[in-house]
Write a protein that holds these residues in place. Structure first.
Motif, mmCIF file in Angstrom:
data_model
loop_
_atom_site.group_PDB
_atom_site.id
_atom_site.type_symbol
_atom_site.label_atom_id
_atom_site.label_comp_id
_atom_site.label_asym_id
_atom_site.label_seq_id
_atom_site.Cartn_x
_atom_site.Cartn_y
_atom_site.Cartn_z
ATOM 1 N N PHE A 33 0.883 -1.170 0.000
ATOM 2 C CA PHE A 33 0.000 0.000 0.000
ATOM 3 C C PHE A 33 0.917 1.215 0.000
ATOM 4 O O PHE A 33 1.389 1.668 1.029
ATOM 5 C CB PHE A 33 -0.914 0.000 1.224
ATOM 6 N N LEU A 188 -10.197 7.196 3.404
ATOM 7 C CA LEU A 188 -8.951 6.435 3.471
ATOM 8 C C LEU A 188 -9.130 5.122 4.226
ATOM 9 O O LEU A 188 -8.524 4.105 3.861
ATOM 10 C CB LEU A 188 -7.854 7.276 4.113
ATOM 11 N N ASP A 189 -9.959 5.133 5.267
ATOM 12 C CA ASP A 189 -10.253 3.884 5.980
ATOM 13 C C ASP A 189 -10.869 2.861 5.036
ATOM 14 O O ASP A 189 -10.515 1.669 5.064
ATOM 15 C CB ASP A 189 -11.217 4.148 7.146
ATOM 16 N N LYS A 192 -8.244 1.589 2.441
ATOM 17 C CA LYS A 192 -7.271 0.683 3.063
ATOM 18 C C LYS A 192 -7.913 -0.653 3.423
ATOM 19 O O LYS A 192 -7.349 -1.725 3.146
ATOM 20 C CB LYS A 192 -6.685 1.341 4.313
ATOM 21 N N SER A 193 -9.085 -0.625 4.023
ATOM 22 C CA SER A 193 -9.714 -1.878 4.464
ATOM 23 C C SER A 193 -10.125 -2.748 3.281
ATOM 24 O O SER A 193 -9.971 -3.980 3.323
ATOM 25 C CB SER A 193 -10.924 -1.587 5.362
ATOM 26 N N THR A 195 -8.748 -2.768 0.209
ATOM 27 C CA THR A 195 -7.562 -3.329 -0.442
ATOM 28 C C THR A 195 -6.996 -4.483 0.377
ATOM 29 O O THR A 195 -6.586 -5.507 -0.174
ATOM 30 C CB THR A 195 -6.472 -2.263 -0.664
ATOM 31 N N GLU A 196 -6.986 -4.337 1.686
ATOM 32 C CA GLU A 196 -6.488 -5.418 2.542
ATOM 33 C C GLU A 196 -7.393 -6.641 2.467
ATOM 34 O O GLU A 196 -6.910 -7.774 2.355
ATOM 35 C CB GLU A 196 -6.368 -4.929 3.984
ATOM 36 N N TYR A 215 -1.359 5.563 7.005
ATOM 37 C CA TYR A 215 -1.980 4.519 6.190
ATOM 38 C C TYR A 215 -1.011 3.705 5.339
ATOM 39 O O TYR A 215 -1.299 2.566 4.992
ATOM 40 C CB TYR A 215 -3.041 5.131 5.272
ATOM 41 N N SER A 217 2.083 1.448 3.814
ATOM 42 C CA SER A 217 3.112 0.475 4.183
ATOM 43 C C SER A 217 4.465 0.949 3.658
ATOM 44 O O SER A 217 5.516 0.504 4.120
ATOM 45 C CB SER A 217 2.781 -0.911 3.614
#
Length: 247
Positions: A33, A188-189, A192-193, A195-196, A215, A217
């Motif tokens: 990410f 953004l949450d 990110k969630s 994609t994970e 956010y 990595s």
């Protein structure tokens, strides 16, 4: 093999006469990410748009999942774009259409001409769009026209549309630039969630260093068309952040 490899990427615009990217090298592994930071004019948007060929690079090479992006044409280029989802700074929605229709547009690249022209979505596709809207908290707005939504809600629709492609790579170009801090965090949450949860690779352009550190990595810093930082969030010092943003 890396999911994305960029070698010596140069982008030169003739009107006005300027070179925006100066031989950028970047490798991104599956599952990363990556947040790209830098001031306006640093080349962030140009870089991300070269990856999915929304614009063409002047020179250099881009390989996505082993494919030479710059040389693809016609059906092969269209197929590539189905594997790369895109979230736009200005939402890029069809504002007179409702939320559900906008989300379903993410499937058009994988549909045949007749199905796409007639909007003939399968039950599986309809259920997937519904489930995404539930995930981002917009289920009650699915039949509302997109033009009536707030900026944060529009961006969440854009996220769902990109996810409907079932991409391998998600690109986002300044997805929170026009949002207040609370709405920005929600967006953004969700990025990110999702994609994970789906095991996707993400490359996100942001201005805000604090959000990048929270956010990412991995953070890549662009300054005047060149990468001047590439490392983990905790490795980005205040001094380096100042250097990236001072012209």
């Amino acid at each position: 093999m890396a999911l994305l490899e960029i070698r010596g990427l140069v982008k030169h615009y003739t009107h006005p006469d300027t070179e925006v990217l100066h031989g950028v090298d970047l490798t991104v592994e599956a599952g990363e990410f990556v947040v790209i930071i830098g001031p306006s004019g640093s080349g962030k948007t140009t870089l991300i748009r070269c990856i999915n060929r929304l614009i063409n690079a002047t020179s250099g090479e881009i390989f996505f999942d082993g494919q030479p992006v710059n040389s693809l044409r016609g059906a092969k280029l269209r197929k590539l774009r189905t594997q790369i989802g895109m979230i736009f700074q200005d939402y890029n929605l069809i504002y007179r259409s409702n939320v559900m229709a906008n989300v379903l547009h993410g499937r058009l690249g994988q549909m045949g001409f007749l199905r796409s022209a007639l909007g003939l979505y399968s039950r599986e596709e309809l259920n997937a769009a519904h489930d995404l809207l539930v995930t981002v908290g917009l289920e009650e707005f699915m039949h509302v026209k997109a033009q009536t939504l707030s900026g944060g809600q529009m961006q969440r629709v854009g996220i769902c549309r990109a996810m409907m492609q079932n991409p391998k790579l998600l690109l986002a170009d300044e997805p929170i630039s026009s949002l207040d801090p609370a709405s920005a965090k929600v967006v953004l949450d969700q990025i990110k969630s999702l994609t994970e949860a789906r095991g996707l690779t993400g490359i996100i352009n942001l201005h805000q260093v604090e959000f990048a550190k929270a956010y990412a990595s991995r953070i890549v810093g662009l300054r005047l068309g060149e990468i001047v930082f590439d490392g983990k969030p905790e490795e980005l010092t205040d001094e380096m952040a100042d250097y990236i943003y001072v012209r």
